[in-house]
Design a protein around this motif. Sequence first.
Motif, PDB file in Angstrom:
ATOM      1  N   LYS A   1       0.866  -1.476  -0.032  1.00  0.00           N
ATOM      2  CA  LYS A   1       0.011  -0.018  -0.023  1.00  0.00           C
ATOM      3  C   LYS A   1       0.930   1.346  -0.118  1.00  0.00           C
ATOM      4  CE  LYS A   1      -3.814  -2.581   0.419  1.00  0.00           C
ATOM      5  NZ  LYS A   1      -4.681  -2.716  -0.739  1.00  0.00           N
ATOM      6  N   LYS A   2       0.254   2.451  -0.141  1.00  0.00           N
ATOM      7  CA  LYS A   2       0.889   3.508  -0.174  1.00  0.00           C
ATOM      8  C   LYS A   2       1.832   3.954   0.797  1.00  0.00           C
ATOM      9  CE  LYS A   2       0.808   8.487  -1.352  1.00  0.00           C
ATOM     10  NZ  LYS A   2      -0.080   9.766  -1.503  1.00  0.00           N
TER      11      LYS A   2
ATOM     12  N   LYS B   1      -6.701  -1.281  -9.829  1.00  0.00           N
ATOM     13  CA  LYS B   1      -5.831  -1.188  -8.811  1.00  0.00           C
ATOM     14  C   LYS B   1      -4.289  -1.125  -9.248  1.00  0.00           C
ATOM     15  CE  LYS B   1      -8.523  -1.971  -5.037  1.00  0.00           C
ATOM     16  NZ  LYS B   1      -8.448  -1.159  -3.821  1.00  0.00           N
TER      17      LYS B   1
ATOM     18  N   SER C   1      -3.309   0.808 -11.542  1.00  0.00           N
ATOM     19  CA  SER C   1      -3.204   2.098 -11.883  1.00  0.00           C
ATOM     20  C   SER C   1      -2.927   2.918 -10.488  1.00  0.00           C
ATOM     21  CB  SER C   1      -4.428   2.736 -12.438  1.00  0.00           C
ATOM     22  OG  SER C   1      -4.427   2.382 -14.035  1.00  0.00           O
ATOM     23  N   ASP C   2      -3.797   2.463  -9.542  1.00  0.00           N
ATOM     24  CA  ASP C   2      -3.580   3.067  -8.154  1.00  0.00           C
ATOM     25  C   ASP C   2      -2.143   3.006  -7.757  1.00  0.00           C
ATOM     26  OD1 ASP C   2      -6.189   3.934  -8.147  1.00  0.00           O
ATOM     27  OD2 ASP C   2      -6.853   2.061  -6.770  1.00  0.00           O
ATOM     28  N   TYR C   3      -1.686   1.625  -7.926  1.00  0.00           N
ATOM     29  CA  TYR C   3      -0.313   1.213  -7.200  1.00  0.00           C
ATOM     30  C   TYR C   3       0.892   2.088  -7.934  1.00  0.00           C
ATOM     31  CZ  TYR C   3      -1.721  -2.594  -4.083  1.00  0.00           C
ATOM     32  OH  TYR C   3      -2.460  -3.266  -2.888  1.00  0.00           O
TER      33      TYR C   3
ATOM     34  N   THR D   1       0.292   4.833  -9.492  1.00  0.00           N
ATOM     35  CA  THR D   1       0.444   6.209  -9.087  1.00  0.00           C
ATOM     36  C   THR D   1       0.849   6.588  -7.990  1.00  0.00           C
ATOM     37  OG1 THR D   1      -1.668   6.491 -10.489  1.00  0.00           O
ATOM     38  CG2 THR D   1      -1.180   8.163  -9.031  1.00  0.00           C
ATOM     39  N   TRP D   2       1.063   5.501  -6.927  1.00  0.00           N
ATOM     40  CA  TRP D   2       1.228   5.673  -5.474  1.00  0.00           C
ATOM     41  C   TRP D   2       2.677   5.786  -5.581  1.00  0.00           C
ATOM     42  CZ3 TRP D   2      -2.236   1.414  -3.190  1.00  0.00           C
ATOM     43  CH2 TRP D   2      -3.712   1.881  -3.041  1.00  0.00           C
TER      44      TRP D   2
ATOM     45  N   ILE E   1      -4.996   9.700 -11.482  1.00  0.00           N
ATOM     46  CA  ILE E   1      -4.753   8.230 -10.861  1.00  0.00           C
ATOM     47  C   ILE E   1      -4.557   7.223 -11.863  1.00  0.00           C
ATOM     48  CG2 ILE E   1      -5.095   7.079  -8.838  1.00  0.00           C
ATOM     49  CD1 ILE E   1      -6.565   9.149  -7.833  1.00  0.00           C
ATOM     50  N   GLU E   2      -4.179   7.519 -13.025  1.00  0.00           N
ATOM     51  CA  GLU E   2      -4.307   6.510 -14.091  1.00  0.00           C
ATOM     52  C   GLU E   2      -3.028   6.045 -14.810  1.00  0.00           C
ATOM     53  OE1 GLU E   2      -6.853   8.398 -16.668  1.00  0.00           O
ATOM     54  OE2 GLU E   2      -8.694   8.301 -15.306  1.00  0.00           O
TER      55      GLU E   2
ATOM     56  N   ASP F   1     -10.448  11.724 -11.389  1.00  0.00           N
ATOM     57  CA  ASP F   1     -10.492  10.560 -12.316  1.00  0.00           C
ATOM     58  C   ASP F   1     -11.533  10.459 -12.843  1.00  0.00           C
ATOM     59  OD1 ASP F   1     -11.529   8.044 -10.516  1.00  0.00           O
ATOM     60  OD2 ASP F   1     -10.917   9.726  -9.447  1.00  0.00           O
TER      61      ASP F   1
END
Length: 972
Positions: free
Chosen positions: A614-615, A665, A667-669, A671-672, A719-720, A905
């Motif tokens: 996680k971030k 998910k 893309s989330d990672y 981006t983090w 966030i992509e 987003d």
Amino acid sequence: MESLTALFSQHLTSSGLPDPVQQVVESHWQQFIERHPTFDLTLDPRLINELTHCWAGSDFAAQQCIRYPEWLETLCTNRKQLPELAKNHAERLGSAIALTTTDDELNKALRLYRNQEMLRIIWLDLNRQVSMSDTTKDMSNLADACINRTLDWLYHDACKTMGTPFGTNIPDEEPVAQKMVVLGMGKLGAYDLNLSSDIDLMFTFPCQGETRGAKKVITNQEFFIRLGQRLIKALDSQNADGFVFRVDMRLRPYGASGALALSFAAMEQYYQDQGRDWERYAMLKARVVAGDKTTGQQLLDTLRPFVYRRYIDFGSISALREMKQLIQREVKRKGMESNIKLGPGGIREIEFIIQSFQIIHGGRDRSLQERNLLNVLNTLKEKQWFSPEEAAELESAYIYLRNLEHAIQAIDDRQTQDLPKGVETQARIACSMEHNDWSELLTTLDQHRKFVTTHFDAVIADPEAKEKNDTNSNQWQSLWLSRLTEEEEQQLMTQEGFKNVKTSWRRLISLRDGKAITRVRKQSHDRLDQFIPLLLTVAAASTEPDTFLLRILPLVEAVLRRTAYLVLLIENPGALEHLGRLCIASPWIAEQIARFPALLDEFLNLGDLYNPPKKAELADELRQQLAHIPEDDLENQMEALRHFKMAHILRVTAAQVSGKLPLMKESDYITWIAEVILDAVLAIAWRNLTEKHGMPQDALGNLCDPGFIIVGYGKLGGIELGPGSDLDLVFVHNGGTNKETNGVRSIDSTTFYTRLGQRIIHILTTQTPSGILYDTDMRLRPSGSKGLLVNSLPYFEKYQKEEAWTWEHQALVRARVIAGDQQLAQQFISLRSDILGQERDDIKLKADVIDMRQKMREHLGSKTNQQHLFHLKQDPGGIVDIEFLMQFFVLKYSHRYTSLLKWTDNVRISEELEAVHLLPHKEARQLREAYKTFRLGIHQKSLQNEKPVVEKLELEEVSLKVKTIWSQWLME
């Protein structure tokens, strides 16, 4: 005295100790009272119990008490302060030798101090009043003090007769007085000295030169050799009072045949040209224990690259294995299986387990550059190289074995790790280890040793030993070593499942018979001869042997001069299988690993590979990695940032390719990853500039900390991000006009922030051995590429309200603060809402959006001669149409529905449009599904290194729904 004897005898009888142990203690007591019949001291039952345990476990301690009853009295009267005495050896020993004027007086004072302190340390250890680590730290501090104080005494004495050594390494600079540097190796270096250990030392000095102040001039080297000889004699020689520490100098360059003292330059040259693998292990624990500690640390810093290689050094494990095999042969030859240090499952195996991780990964992970074994083990547990259970068992085994080692050595102050054969000694050691008898001790010992051996085999054992009779492997080896005809080679590949045999065979043979392989070292050639048959075996067992082989061979060619990377895969065949699966699924992954072989490290822990953090965990991991790099070492900081990014992008992509991570998910990672890196980059750049110029000021004269934000646009803001995405960035500050920084080399705040932005771009885009960190695009800032790199918030507001085009407001929809000043971030968020929330002319807005969309299609869509193709991003009904629709809705309606300003987003904007009933559920869902479909397609194409183009018929129905909604809202 009679009452004391009666009390002692009564306690001994009721102690429950085995008869042989009681007899030993009784014998010591009889000797004591015969020598000191008038000795009288109030002993409570607890003190008697401690005395009994001490004498039961140590003849040496008993003899010291018999010779010096005042020492026993000191122990008893100051028992609560005994552990604290470990902290001030230097001061107490300094007082003990302060008045000595001759070598004999010095030697006697040293030995008396050492023996009294050994009595105290053994008392505490055998009574378990301190931990094993406390005991070894106490012993190490004692050794440090003895070496340091003795060296100081001898140096000043030597200068009187031989003169003071002078020298300099800087041309035209006046020579300065030189002092010796003493390096402590092994357990001394790690603050881990046992009760009766020798001390491994090296003597070195800063530079060559000559002595001054004496009739006869000698070289610095001759001075320090003589000084070293006197130091060894003072510590090591045996007399009526015993010795201080046995000294072992065999770890020095060239061993016993080498000079006793070498200059720093000679040390550096030796390790650069001739340093061997076992010497790297020895240097893991090297520490400056005496002499000129400042310059000594500079030497260790210089030698660090010899010990810790910058790349994954998995090849070094073979050296560890060879060292262990040599030890095992020696143990067997000398019948030392009962040796708890060198024998099976012993202390040395635990050391090898831990050191293998340090040598392999320590060059890149500085948290492993730690001397103490238990500290490293804890770090390995935190990094999940060991499970908590495995780490606990290893720690428990190590502490037990070290305590047992101390119990064996305490008996007679002898350096031995052999289990005793005498029944009496066995009973005494069992008592010291708090076992009922020797049989119980052996049972516990065997449990610990079996676990250590099992874990040692898992880490160090040769995986090829199991494969020696593998027929397939032998066949592939015959192919690789040119023992077959061309026809037989191709026939073998066909037989083993290869389909495109000619292509695969030619590719393999071009490596085998090419010029590049003729230029590699013999060691590298040997590793290739070991790896290629394994590669062919694993490839043949895969779902697509040809693809597997063709995508791994570029990696092999990339590491021909650094084949230690291949050893990682030889040692971990499971990692090779997983690597092959991912490379079959994605040529992009194969290319990344061929470009950056250090990424192979990620395949050692497959659990982590498929479970991205996680971030908060990402941020903590990066913080820890950077914390071990000096703040002024920008080069290594940039390398650490790049490896961090590459490793985590690989983990995320691997999880997505394997079906263990949904696209959104992913893309989330990704981006983090960018967010935590940008946060770290800003911190590095800020620290660098403020050290030079001080901190800038805002308009009111308040110091800014940092008064700067990084704003992400485009995919970063939305966030992509994908694996190869660049970063659209805008920099904003709140420095005051005509205000200067508060440092000695002050500059105006505007210049400061411009340099801050430039430094950030430099860190992100500089080409290092690991490539660039991110491509960056700054064209979305006010006035685009013609504008200032960094703008103040007031100017940004003025530009957006008075000069910005509609498309720039569209871009602002996706703008999000990524890193920087929290107060300024809130001001930016408020300003963004204010700008986007303005009421707009519907006709002009629609015309501007359509116009910009048409320009993009003309420049970026499919070409007219490819009408059967559909560009997932740019063609009508594609992903950009959806993005423009979301931006249009925000600009059109956010003055009425402020909740539309909450998100950057596209998916959540569409959900908000549905929630406020601007879009019907059906249309909103269709846009979301189309958006996810297109993004998945783009992602899959990128992993195959293909353009985001598909046959139009594949997604015609989906794109038609998007075009219908587009027409409904923008073509009316």
